[in-house]
Design a protein around this motif. Sequence first.
Motif, mmCIF file in Angstrom:
data_model
loop_
_atom_site.group_PDB
_atom_site.id
_atom_site.type_symbol
_atom_site.label_atom_id
_atom_site.label_comp_id
_atom_site.label_asym_id
_atom_site.label_seq_id
_atom_site.Cartn_x
_atom_site.Cartn_y
_atom_site.Cartn_z
ATOM 1 N N LEU A 23 1.257 6.825 -6.641
ATOM 2 C CA LEU A 23 0.164 7.777 -6.875
ATOM 3 C C LEU A 23 0.637 9.216 -6.650
ATOM 4 O O LEU A 23 0.242 10.124 -7.386
ATOM 5 N N ALA A 24 1.471 9.426 -5.653
ATOM 6 C CA ALA A 24 2.012 10.772 -5.416
ATOM 7 C C ALA A 24 2.847 11.215 -6.614
ATOM 8 O O ALA A 24 2.772 12.374 -7.037
ATOM 9 N N VAL A 64 0.841 -1.198 0.000
ATOM 10 C CA VAL A 64 0.000 0.000 0.000
ATOM 11 C C VAL A 64 0.877 1.249 0.000
ATOM 12 O O VAL A 64 0.622 2.204 -0.750
ATOM 13 N N GLU A 65 1.915 1.253 0.811
ATOM 14 C CA GLU A 65 2.827 2.405 0.848
ATOM 15 C C GLU A 65 3.524 2.613 -0.494
ATOM 16 O O GLU A 65 3.696 3.749 -0.942
ATOM 17 N N ARG A 93 2.265 1.776 -3.425
ATOM 18 C CA ARG A 93 1.247 2.318 -4.332
ATOM 19 C C ARG A 93 0.955 3.786 -4.044
ATOM 20 O O ARG A 93 0.732 4.572 -4.968
ATOM 21 N N ILE A 94 0.977 4.175 -2.772
ATOM 22 C CA ILE A 94 0.774 5.585 -2.423
ATOM 23 C C ILE A 94 1.898 6.431 -3.019
ATOM 24 O O ILE A 94 1.648 7.512 -3.559
ATOM 25 N N ARG A 97 0.443 12.150 -9.362
ATOM 26 C CA ARG A 97 -0.158 13.453 -9.079
ATOM 27 C C ARG A 97 0.810 14.583 -9.411
ATOM 28 O O ARG A 97 0.455 15.558 -10.080
#
Length: 153
Positions: free
Chosen positions: A110-111, A103-104, A106-107, A114
């Motif tokens: 995503l950052a 999850v980290e 993937r975050i 963005r």
Amino acid sequence: MEMSMRPNLPEDLSIGALSEATGVNIETIRYYEKIGLLPPPPRTEGRQRRYDGMAVRRLRFIRHARDLGFSVDAIRDLIAMAADPAASCSGADAIARAHLKDVERRIAQLAALRDEIARMLDHCGDGTIADCRVIEVLADHGQCLHEDHRTPA
């Protein structure tokens, strides 16, 4: 899966009633049965599936784990671990730690996505497509700041 029964769990449910009680659609329930996450239920003489409170508990467990992003394989392992309540929880902790690490990751991806999209838009002049920064960057990956910003799975 050995889980203590909660009072007031419905008994003798049809697949439609199980779906309603858990918020899991009927096709997904059948899929979970097919892949072994949910044991096949007893059937009536008319071959209708009938579910009990333990099926409700297990399906709620599966749904919550899926909502948190755990893989089917991880859920299968967690269900197997839950069958031995006296066993160490180190295996479950290891699965959760590995999932958290994913999850980290993937975050972070995503950052980066963005940031890259915001940078494209910041350099956009609202002109014509011929001068569009979004089109330019999408056409030439070399103009990106981040080397790897693929959409996380």
